[in-house]
Design a protein around this motif. Structure first.
Motif, PDB file in Angstrom:
ATOM      1  N   THR A 144       0.867  -1.185   0.000  1.00  0.00           N
ATOM      2  CA  THR A 144       0.000   0.000   0.000  1.00  0.00           C
ATOM      3  C   THR A 144       0.905   1.237   0.000  1.00  0.00           C
ATOM      4  OG1 THR A 144       0.001   0.150   2.400  1.00  0.00           O
ATOM      5  CG2 THR A 144      -1.710  -1.216   1.392  1.00  0.00           C
ATOM      6  N   ASP A 145       0.343   2.347  -0.424  1.00  0.00           N
ATOM      7  CA  ASP A 145       1.068   3.613  -0.400  1.00  0.00           C
ATOM      8  C   ASP A 145       1.565   3.894   1.028  1.00  0.00           C
ATOM      9  OD1 ASP A 145       1.377   6.317  -2.084  1.00  0.00           O
ATOM     10  OD2 ASP A 145       0.896   6.815   0.002  1.00  0.00           O
ATOM     11  N   TYR A 146       0.752   3.516   2.019  1.00  0.00           N
ATOM     12  CA  TYR A 146       1.110   3.806   3.411  1.00  0.00           C
ATOM     13  C   TYR A 146       2.425   3.124   3.802  1.00  0.00           C
ATOM     14  CZ  TYR A 146       1.168   4.182   8.444  1.00  0.00           C
ATOM     15  OH  TYR A 146       1.574   4.442   9.728  1.00  0.00           O
ATOM     16  N   TYR A 147       2.516   1.800   3.594  1.00  0.00           N
ATOM     17  CA  TYR A 147       3.721   1.084   4.036  1.00  0.00           C
ATOM     18  C   TYR A 147       4.943   1.426   3.207  1.00  0.00           C
ATOM     19  CZ  TYR A 147       1.028  -1.685   7.299  1.00  0.00           C
ATOM     20  OH  TYR A 147       0.262  -2.073   8.354  1.00  0.00           O
ATOM     21  N   GLU A 150       4.190   6.571   3.020  1.00  0.00           N
ATOM     22  CA  GLU A 150       3.641   7.425   4.077  1.00  0.00           C
ATOM     23  C   GLU A 150       4.303   7.156   5.425  1.00  0.00           C
ATOM     24  OE1 GLU A 150       0.945  10.596   4.356  1.00  0.00           O
ATOM     25  OE2 GLU A 150       0.970   9.251   2.618  1.00  0.00           O
ATOM     26  N   ALA A 151       4.374   5.881   5.842  1.00  0.00           N
ATOM     27  CA  ALA A 151       4.945   5.540   7.148  1.00  0.00           C
ATOM     28  C   ALA A 151       6.444   5.792   7.181  1.00  0.00           C
ATOM     29  CB  ALA A 151       4.652   4.074   7.483  1.00  0.00           C
ATOM     30  N   PRO A 155       5.418  11.669   2.466  1.00  0.00           N
ATOM     31  CA  PRO A 155       4.019  11.919   2.082  1.00  0.00           C
ATOM     32  C   PRO A 155       3.863  12.167   0.578  1.00  0.00           C
ATOM     33  CG  PRO A 155       4.948  13.788   3.277  1.00  0.00           C
ATOM     34  CD  PRO A 155       5.955  12.699   3.355  1.00  0.00           C
ATOM     35  N   SER A 181       9.365  -1.239   3.739  1.00  0.00           N
ATOM     36  CA  SER A 181       7.981  -1.494   4.144  1.00  0.00           C
ATOM     37  C   SER A 181       7.886  -2.749   5.035  1.00  0.00           C
ATOM     38  CB  SER A 181       7.103  -1.659   2.902  1.00  0.00           C
ATOM     39  OG  SER A 181       7.715  -2.552   1.993  1.00  0.00           O
ATOM     40  N   ALA A 291       5.389   6.784  13.696  1.00  0.00           N
ATOM     41  CA  ALA A 291       4.361   6.166  12.843  1.00  0.00           C
ATOM     42  C   ALA A 291       4.031   4.732  13.269  1.00  0.00           C
ATOM     43  CB  ALA A 291       4.818   6.185  11.381  1.00  0.00           C
TER      44      ALA A 291
END
Ligand code: 2U9
Length: 335
Positions: A144-147, A150-151, A155, A181, A291
């Motif tokens: 995911t974009d988050y792992y 973002e995290a 951003p 990630s 995070a």
């Protein structure tokens, strides 16, 4: 009622005995032998038929015939059993002879495979870090974009995303651009102290040439604990380089930038008269620790990453990264 004389039954029994003896001696298969047993000694067999006539004898004569019939029966049973054993032994012997292996016959050559230079390099790197107390961690290639960003303090509007442009799936997920990630996922499910090393395939939207590939391999390490400093990072990397190159080579740390580490550095090694850039590293940015729910006032961490292809090329003097993916046996057989 016909009077059956005792001598008549006696001679019938003797006749049966003679006939059966010869028949049993002549059989050549176990199935034939079983058939003979049924014919002579079975419920409806010849012996039973003769014995049925015993009813016609006078009671005084019956025991004599009974004894004779028993004698005949036991004799035949014994002979049947002996013959059965002989046939079985012969059958086993024949099978053994038919299945004899000629151990002097030349074998069929089965060429052994070998470890691909990329896997060999990954194995060596992991061995060294496992020796230093690290655990191996792995994770999904579709992230995911988050792992992936973002995290890791990157951003959506962060300029560093341009350096790690990647392949997006229609659902908004992406092919991971680094194994960092994996470390985020690991930290989410474990408490410090942690020491992990994450090997694996990563993807970047790069134009392929002699030193770039859109699919390549990384090994990243991460340590989080109370009181870890940049000095711990330097010591760890120097020890790794010493074991990897098999010599105490000069190592240089050059200030650099990564969104997920602060401060950050590139690691250069002097190898065959030249400074070679071999790793990136740094102290884990406090935002990354936050995070995953770690308190950056209590814990600090260091991280480093290396490109497996680059290491393999330096160690084996390979001139073009594409040789590692072409499956050309003339190349692969050298390792
Ligand atoms: C977490 C926090 C920080 C991993 C790091 C590098 C520097 C680095 C490159 C080497 C060549 C990637 O294969 S390459 O292109 N890597 O320079 N990697 S610091 O930092 C992390 C990892 C995980 C949670």
């Amino acid at each position: 009622m016909t009077i059956t004389s005792i001598s008549q039954i006696e001679s019938e029994l003797h006749l049966l005995q003679q006939e059966a003896k010869i028949a049993i001696a002549q059989v050549t298969t176990l199935a034939q032998l079983e058939q003979l047993r049924i014919d002579y000694l079975g419920k409806k067999g010849k012996l039973s038929q003769i014995l049925r006539e015993m009813g016609k004898l006078s009671p005084q004569d019956r025991p004599r015939i009974g004894a004779l019939a028993n004698e005949v029966k036991e004799g035949l049973q014994e002979q049947l059993e002996r013959q059965r054993q002989d046939l079985q032994a012969a059958q086993i012997q024949a099978q053994l002879e038919a299945e004899t292996l000629d151990v002097t016959m030349p074998g069929v050559g089965r060429p052994l495979g070998r470890i691909h230079p990329l896997n060999g390099t990954i194995d060596r790197v992991l061995d060294i870090f496992v020796g230093l107390g690290y655990k191996v961690a792995t994770g999904p290639h579709v992230e995911t974009d988050y792992y992936n960003f973002e995290a890791l303090n990157t951003p959506a509007d962060h300029p560093a995303r341009d350096m790690q442009d990647t392949f997006y799936l229609p659902d908004g997920n992406l092919l991971r651009t680094h194994t960092s990630s994996v470390q985020i996922r690991y930290m989410e499910t474990h408490e410090p102290p942690i020491r992990i090393v994450a090997p694996g395939r990563v993807y970047r939207r790069d134009t392929v040439d002699a030193t770039h590939s859109a699919v390549f391999h990384q090994v990243e390490l991460l340590a989080v604990d109370r009181g870890l400093t940049f000095n711990d990072l330097k010591g760890t990397i120097k020890e790794f380089i010493r074991q990897m190159f098999g010599a105490e080579l000069p190592v240089r740390f050059r200030a650099s930038y990564f969104p997920f580490t602060e401060p950050s550095a590139e690691v250069d090694v002097q190898w065959q008269g030249k400074w070679l850039e071999v790793m990136g590293c740094g102290m884990v940015d406090p935002n990354v620790l936050k995070a995953v729910g770690y308190d950056p006032e209590i814990y600090t961490g260091f991280a480093a990453g290396l490109g497996v292809e680059r290491f393999a090329m330096v160690l084996h003097q390979i001139d073009d990264i594409r040789r590692l993916y072409n499956s050309d046996l003339r190349f692969l057989r050298q390792f």
